[in-house]
Design a protein around this motif. Structure first.
Motif, PDB file in Angstrom:
ATOM      1  N   PRO A 114      50.879  47.040  37.670  1.00  0.00           N
ATOM      2  CA  PRO A 114      50.915  47.915  38.842  1.00  0.00           C
ATOM      3  C   PRO A 114      51.004  47.108  40.136  1.00  0.00           C
ATOM      4  CG  PRO A 114      48.660  47.559  38.222  1.00  0.00           C
ATOM      5  CD  PRO A 114      49.498  46.763  37.247  1.00  0.00           C
ATOM      6  N   PRO A 115      51.360  47.741  41.252  1.00  0.00           N
ATOM      7  CA  PRO A 115      51.245  47.078  42.562  1.00  0.00           C
ATOM      8  C   PRO A 115      49.771  46.921  42.919  1.00  0.00           C
ATOM      9  CG  PRO A 115      52.643  49.045  42.681  1.00  0.00           C
ATOM     10  CD  PRO A 115      51.910  49.096  41.375  1.00  0.00           C
ATOM     11  N   PHE A 116      49.287  45.708  42.987  1.00  0.00           N
ATOM     12  CA  PHE A 116      47.854  45.495  43.180  1.00  0.00           C
ATOM     13  C   PHE A 116      47.375  45.921  44.562  1.00  0.00           C
ATOM     14  CE2 PHE A 116      47.400  44.035  39.123  1.00  0.00           C
ATOM     15  CZ  PHE A 116      46.239  43.330  38.869  1.00  0.00           C
ATOM     16  N   SER A 117      48.278  45.991  45.539  1.00  0.00           N
ATOM     17  CA  SER A 117      47.859  46.396  46.877  1.00  0.00           C
ATOM     18  C   SER A 117      47.389  47.846  46.914  1.00  0.00           C
ATOM     19  CB  SER A 117      48.997  46.211  47.876  1.00  0.00           C
ATOM     20  OG  SER A 117      50.096  47.054  47.542  1.00  0.00           O
ATOM     21  N   ARG A 118      47.724  48.614  45.895  1.00  0.00           N
ATOM     22  CA  ARG A 118      47.341  50.024  45.857  1.00  0.00           C
ATOM     23  C   ARG A 118      46.092  50.269  45.013  1.00  0.00           C
ATOM     24  NH1 ARG A 118      53.361  52.593  44.562  1.00  0.00           N
ATOM     25  NH2 ARG A 118      54.478  51.510  46.253  1.00  0.00           N
ATOM     26  N   LEU A 119      45.515  49.209  44.469  1.00  0.00           N
ATOM     27  CA  LEU A 119      44.380  49.367  43.568  1.00  0.00           C
ATOM     28  C   LEU A 119      43.053  49.168  44.296  1.00  0.00           C
ATOM     29  CD1 LEU A 119      45.577  47.372  40.413  1.00  0.00           C
ATOM     30  CD2 LEU A 119      45.998  49.769  40.996  1.00  0.00           C
ATOM     31  N   THR A 120      42.043  49.870  43.822  1.00  0.00           N
ATOM     32  CA  THR A 120      40.687  49.609  44.284  1.00  0.00           C
ATOM     33  C   THR A 120      40.177  48.341  43.613  1.00  0.00           C
ATOM     34  OG1 THR A 120      39.629  50.844  42.499  1.00  0.00           O
ATOM     35  CG2 THR A 120      40.293  52.096  44.470  1.00  0.00           C
ATOM     36  N   ARG A 121      39.056  47.849  44.102  1.00  0.00           N
ATOM     37  CA  ARG A 121      38.457  46.655  43.484  1.00  0.00           C
ATOM     38  C   ARG A 121      38.126  46.915  42.022  1.00  0.00           C
ATOM     39  NH1 ARG A 121      36.300  42.032  45.607  1.00  0.00           N
ATOM     40  NH2 ARG A 121      34.840  40.910  44.263  1.00  0.00           N
ATOM     41  N   ALA A 122      37.589  48.099  41.737  1.00  0.00           N
ATOM     42  CA  ALA A 122      37.247  48.428  40.352  1.00  0.00           C
ATOM     43  C   ALA A 122      38.502  48.497  39.484  1.00  0.00           C
ATOM     44  CB  ALA A 122      36.493  49.744  40.295  1.00  0.00           C
ATOM     45  N   VAL A 124      41.314  46.833  39.966  1.00  0.00           N
ATOM     46  CA  VAL A 124      41.776  45.456  39.757  1.00  0.00           C
ATOM     47  C   VAL A 124      41.012  44.821  38.608  1.00  0.00           C
ATOM     48  CG1 VAL A 124      41.789  43.134  40.742  1.00  0.00           C
ATOM     49  CG2 VAL A 124      42.612  45.056  42.105  1.00  0.00           C
ATOM     50  N   GLU A 125      39.703  44.977  38.625  1.00  0.00           N
ATOM     51  CA  GLU A 125      38.894  44.367  37.574  1.00  0.00           C
ATOM     52  C   GLU A 125      39.194  44.987  36.212  1.00  0.00           C
ATOM     53  OE1 GLU A 125      34.803  44.143  38.690  1.00  0.00           O
ATOM     54  OE2 GLU A 125      35.246  43.060  40.558  1.00  0.00           O
ATOM     55  N   GLN A 126      39.498  46.272  36.196  1.00  0.00           N
ATOM     56  CA  GLN A 126      39.873  46.915  34.940  1.00  0.00           C
ATOM     57  C   GLN A 126      41.202  46.364  34.426  1.00  0.00           C
ATOM     58  OE1 GLN A 126      38.398  48.700  32.772  1.00  0.00           O
ATOM     59  NE2 GLN A 126      40.193  49.066  31.485  1.00  0.00           N
ATOM     60  N   GLU A 127      42.167  46.151  35.318  1.00  0.00           N
ATOM     61  CA  GLU A 127      43.450  45.566  34.926  1.00  0.00           C
ATOM     62  C   GLU A 127      43.252  44.177  34.326  1.00  0.00           C
ATOM     63  OE1 GLU A 127      46.898  46.110  35.015  1.00  0.00           O
ATOM     64  OE2 GLU A 127      46.450  48.236  35.214  1.00  0.00           O
ATOM     65  N   VAL A 128      42.412  43.375  34.966  1.00  0.00           N
ATOM     66  CA  VAL A 128      42.167  42.009  34.489  1.00  0.00           C
ATOM     67  C   VAL A 128      41.437  42.035  33.155  1.00  0.00           C
ATOM     68  CG1 VAL A 128      40.940  39.862  34.979  1.00  0.00           C
ATOM     69  CG2 VAL A 128      42.216  41.013  36.800  1.00  0.00           C
ATOM     70  N   THR A 129      40.427  42.875  33.051  1.00  0.00           N
ATOM     71  CA  THR A 129      39.650  42.962  31.820  1.00  0.00           C
ATOM     72  C   THR A 129      40.490  43.449  30.653  1.00  0.00           C
ATOM     73  OG1 THR A 129      37.612  43.434  33.055  1.00  0.00           O
ATOM     74  CG2 THR A 129      37.646  44.033  30.731  1.00  0.00           C
ATOM     75  N   ALA A 130      41.262  44.525  30.877  1.00  0.00           N
ATOM     76  CA  ALA A 130      42.075  45.088  29.800  1.00  0.00           C
ATOM     77  C   ALA A 130      43.141  44.104  29.336  1.00  0.00           C
ATOM     78  CB  ALA A 130      42.729  46.395  30.267  1.00  0.00           C
ATOM     79  N   ALA A 131      43.751  43.374  30.297  1.00  0.00           N
ATOM     80  CA  ALA A 131      44.757  42.382  29.915  1.00  0.00           C
ATOM     81  C   ALA A 131      44.145  41.264  29.094  1.00  0.00           C
ATOM     82  CB  ALA A 131      45.422  41.816  31.164  1.00  0.00           C
ATOM     83  N   ASP A 132      42.978  40.795  29.514  1.00  0.00           N
ATOM     84  CA  ASP A 132      42.294  39.730  28.789  1.00  0.00           C
ATOM     85  C   ASP A 132      41.989  40.157  27.356  1.00  0.00           C
ATOM     86  OD1 ASP A 132      40.783  37.040  29.057  1.00  0.00           O
ATOM     87  OD2 ASP A 132      39.275  38.384  28.213  1.00  0.00           O
TER      88      ASP A 132
END
Length: 248
Positions: A114-122, A124-132
């Protein structure tokens, strides 16, 4: 409740296991984390070196139609690369991610791109966690490297990724091979985009799939010429995993 910082902890453990000497935990942590932390605070569009060295990188968010050719070319030319698959790609193509990781390093390119500029902090962390989680589910061990979707970096976004234990690794040039012939690109244009930016520490971005599903992967076709060009100009292709040892 599961902590959003789980990927950072897991990444640091992986780095310790791979690169730290076998002695006291505190000393090992200091020795292994410092090289990664030196990359924090910046969109690393080059890597630090004064030598004639460049790095090849590939994003993977669509299909895997060019991957076999890319891996064969890298193997034939004994050239290292770093791959940045998304979590969704890993879920759809786990064998492809395992093939990337068998001889090369893999970082994260987010989970759903996703475009990260449109994401909340939570978010962003979900994107990083799910990818990991998705990358590790393939059996691969991701590096503490992250590449923002669309190259959309901000100081705040980089600081947030760093707080999760990840260094942002971007690119000096994108070959634009992903545009394909319908987008006006050719193999020759892709090679020229590399030729125009060659300098110590340059990071080249390519893609392993076709955005339109056509199966045309100009980067896979251009890769042998890119490797020949780089080496003909006296450059060495280096493995970005060396940054975790304090050198490229």
């Amino acid at each position: 409740m599961r902590s959003h910082r789980a990927p950072a902890f897991a990444v640091l453990l992986a780095v310790l296991a791979l690169f730290a000497p076998q002695h006291a935990a505190g000393a090992a942590s200091s020795a292994s984390s410092a090289p990664v932390e030196r990359l924090f605070g910046s969109a690393n569009r080059t890597f630090p070196t004064t030598q004639r060295q460049v790095a090849l990188t590939f994003n993977a968010a669509w299909d895997e139609s060019g991957l076999a050719d890319v891996l064969r070319t890298l193997d034939r030319h004994d050239a290292p690369a770093t791959f940045f698959p998304t979590g969704r790609f890993a879920e759809r193509h786990p064998a492809a991610v395992r093939a990337m990781a068998q001889r090369h390093g893999i970082g994260s390119h987010s989970h759903t791109h996703p475009p990260f500029s449109r994401l909340t902090r939570a978010e962003v962390e979900q994107e990083v966690t799910a990818a990991d989680h998705a990358l590790r589910a393939t059996g691969a061990t991701p590096l503490p490297f992250f590449r923002f979707p669309y190259g959309e970096t901000t100081p705040q976004g980089i600081a947030h990724i760093n707080s999760l234990g990840l260094a942002d690794i971007e690119w000096t040039t994108d070959t634009k091979g992903y545009l394909g012939t319908p987008g006006g690109m050719t193999v020759q244009h892709a090679v020229k985009r590399v030729a125009d930016v060659l300098a110590p520490g340059a990071i080249i971005q390519m893609h392993v799939g076709s955005a339109d599903g056509s199966g045309e992967v100009l980067d896979a076709e251009a890769l042998p010429q890119i490797i020949d060009l780089v080496r003909a100009r006296g450059y060495e292709i280096v493995d970005l995993r060396g940054l975790l040892r304090g050198r490229p």
